[in-house]
Design a protein around this motif. Structure first.
Motif, PDB file in Angstrom:
ATOM      1  N   CYS A 159       0.733  -1.114  -0.097  1.00 28.37           N
ATOM      2  CA  CYS A 159      -0.229   0.008  -0.108  1.00 28.37           C
ATOM      3  C   CYS A 159       1.003   1.367  -0.050  1.00 28.37           C
ATOM      4  N   ILE A 160       0.634   2.294  -0.920  1.00 24.23           N
ATOM      5  CA  ILE A 160       1.384   3.525  -0.920  1.00 24.23           C
ATOM      6  C   ILE A 160       0.605   4.572  -0.572  1.00 24.23           C
ATOM      7  N   GLY A 161      -0.445   4.378   0.184  1.00 22.90           N
ATOM      8  CA  GLY A 161      -1.120   5.517   0.752  1.00 22.90           C
ATOM      9  C   GLY A 161      -1.703   6.597  -0.242  1.00 22.90           C
ATOM     10  N   CYS A 162      -2.124   6.283  -1.093  1.00 20.94           N
ATOM     11  CA  CYS A 162      -2.744   7.115  -2.172  1.00 20.94           C
ATOM     12  C   CYS A 162      -3.977   7.394  -2.056  1.00 20.94           C
ATOM     13  N   GLY A 163      -4.788   6.760  -1.547  1.00 19.18           N
ATOM     14  CA  GLY A 163      -6.327   7.070  -1.085  1.00 19.18           C
ATOM     15  C   GLY A 163      -7.195   6.871  -2.244  1.00 19.18           C
ATOM     16  N   CYS A 165      -8.574   3.968  -2.614  1.00 20.85           N
ATOM     17  CA  CYS A 165      -9.639   3.221  -2.060  1.00 20.85           C
ATOM     18  C   CYS A 165     -10.743   3.976  -1.429  1.00 20.85           C
ATOM     19  N   LEU A 176      -9.633  -0.282   3.487  1.00 20.22           N
ATOM     20  CA  LEU A 176      -8.635  -0.888   3.139  1.00 20.22           C
ATOM     21  C   LEU A 176      -7.214  -0.414   3.254  1.00 20.22           C
ATOM     22  N   CYS A 224      -7.690  -0.026  -6.155  1.00 22.45           N
ATOM     23  CA  CYS A 224      -6.395   0.006  -5.663  1.00 22.45           C
ATOM     24  C   CYS A 224      -5.081  -0.154  -6.895  1.00 22.45           C
ATOM     25  N   ILE A 228      -3.966  -4.225  -3.418  1.00 23.92           N
ATOM     26  CA  ILE A 228      -4.240  -4.930  -2.098  1.00 23.92           C
ATOM     27  C   ILE A 228      -5.680  -5.355  -1.941  1.00 23.92           C
TER      28      ILE A 228
HETATM   29  S1  SF4 Z   1      -5.748   2.302  -3.122  1.00 26.11           S
HETATM   30 FE1  SF4 Z   1      -5.611   2.537  -0.802  1.00 26.11          FE
HETATM   31  S2  SF4 Z   1      -4.814   0.374  -0.022  1.00 26.11           S
HETATM   32 FE2  SF4 Z   1      -4.571   0.633  -2.178  1.00 26.11          FE
HETATM   33  S3  SF4 Z   1      -2.228   1.475  -2.452  1.00 26.11           S
HETATM   34 FE3  SF4 Z   1      -3.584   3.362  -2.401  1.00 26.11          FE
HETATM   35  S4  SF4 Z   1      -4.288   3.578  -0.092  1.00 26.11           S
HETATM   36 FE4  SF4 Z   1      -3.249   1.700  -0.306  1.00 26.11          FE
END
Ligand code: SF4
Ligand code: FES
Length: 245
Positions: A159-163, A165, A176, A224, A228
């Motif tokens: 998980c790269i913490g992109c948001g 999800c 998630l 994602c 994930i």
């Molecule tokens: S979509 Fe959510 S779970 Fe997937 S990498 Fe981005 S922050 Fe992490």
């Protein structure tokens, strides 16, 4: 290629936003999506107009900041692909492309396509750490970790913490993301010391930030870019139940 872009423009947080139409000219299939926006911005700057503001950093699918909803889908809908790794060969001459910021209560829009994703940092600060004595480097493998546990933890740590999800979820849930972060520690011996308080604190931070809860739509997993799995949400729930006793 020439493309019609319909882009969300918003001057500042809390200000009314609107869609504006732009023409992207001289785009090749080799341009990345962000390079395509760079070309459009160069034209806007030459015309004396404000460029489109968007977040970007690594442009290698690592940092997770290139948060844009493209044609209604976070990161554009190509499997396991961030916006920065999306290429214009996915589009064809004459296409119309809608570009919006993440839409979630916990991610206020700062300007145009840029949102404040600091709420994810607050969740990490609430429990995304382990206790470790500092000093000399410990021997490698001092604490044995079975291979399946290490692989499970690494899958969660992708998980790269992109948001995305959150942006994909009809409830604006961050489960998630939180599930991945809790699971990556829960699978390792080093993560056991704070296991109970970690899950409780991270879930509390998640709620305090205004995220919703999971109702099993699976849109997070679909959005994602790192693949994930929703199994980490199940693990999050199990860790929380364990922490209650
Ligand atoms: S979509 Fe959510 S779970 Fe997937 S990498 Fe981005 S922050 Fe992490
Ligand atoms: S700019 Fe870093 S992941 Fe896209």
């Amino acid at each position: 290629m020439t493309l019609k872009l319909i882009v969300w423009r918003q001057a500042a947080p809390g200000k009314p936003g609107r869609f504006e139409t732009y023409t992207a000219k001289n785009i090749t299939e080799h341009h990345s999506f962000l390079e395509m926006l760079d070309v459009v911005n160069e034209d806007l700057i030459k015309e004396g107009k404000p460029p489109i503001v968007f977040d970007h950093d690594c442009r290698e699918g690592i940092c997770g900041v290139c948060s844009q909803v493209i044609n209604g889908v976070p990161h554009g809908g190509q499997e396991r692909t961030t916006v920065c790794q999306l290429h214009m060969r996915k589009f064809k001459d004459g296409d119309t492309i809608y570009i919006e910021p993440w839409r979630a209560r916990a991610f206020p829009i700062l300007k145009d396509l840029m949102v404040d994703r600091g709420a994810l940092d607050k969740i990490i600060q609430a429990g995304g750490y382990i206790s470790a004595h500092t000093g000399g480097a410990p021997d490698a493998n001092a604490i044995p970790v079975p291979r399946p546990n290490a692989e499970y933890s690494m899958d969660a740590a992708e998980c790269i913490g992109c948001g995305a999800c959150v942006a994909g979820c009809p409830n604006g849930a961050a489960m998630l993301f939180t599930g991945a972060k809790v699971s990556q520690f829960a699978a390792l011996p080093q993560g056991q010391v704070e296991a109970a308080e970690r899950v409780a604190n991270m879930l509390q931070a998640m709620q305090d930030c205004g995220f919703g809860n999971c109702t099993n739509h699976y849109e997070c997993q679909a959005a994602c870019p790192k693949g994930i799995d929703v199994k980490f949400i199940a693990r999050l729930n199990r860790e929380y139940l364990k922490a209650l006793f």
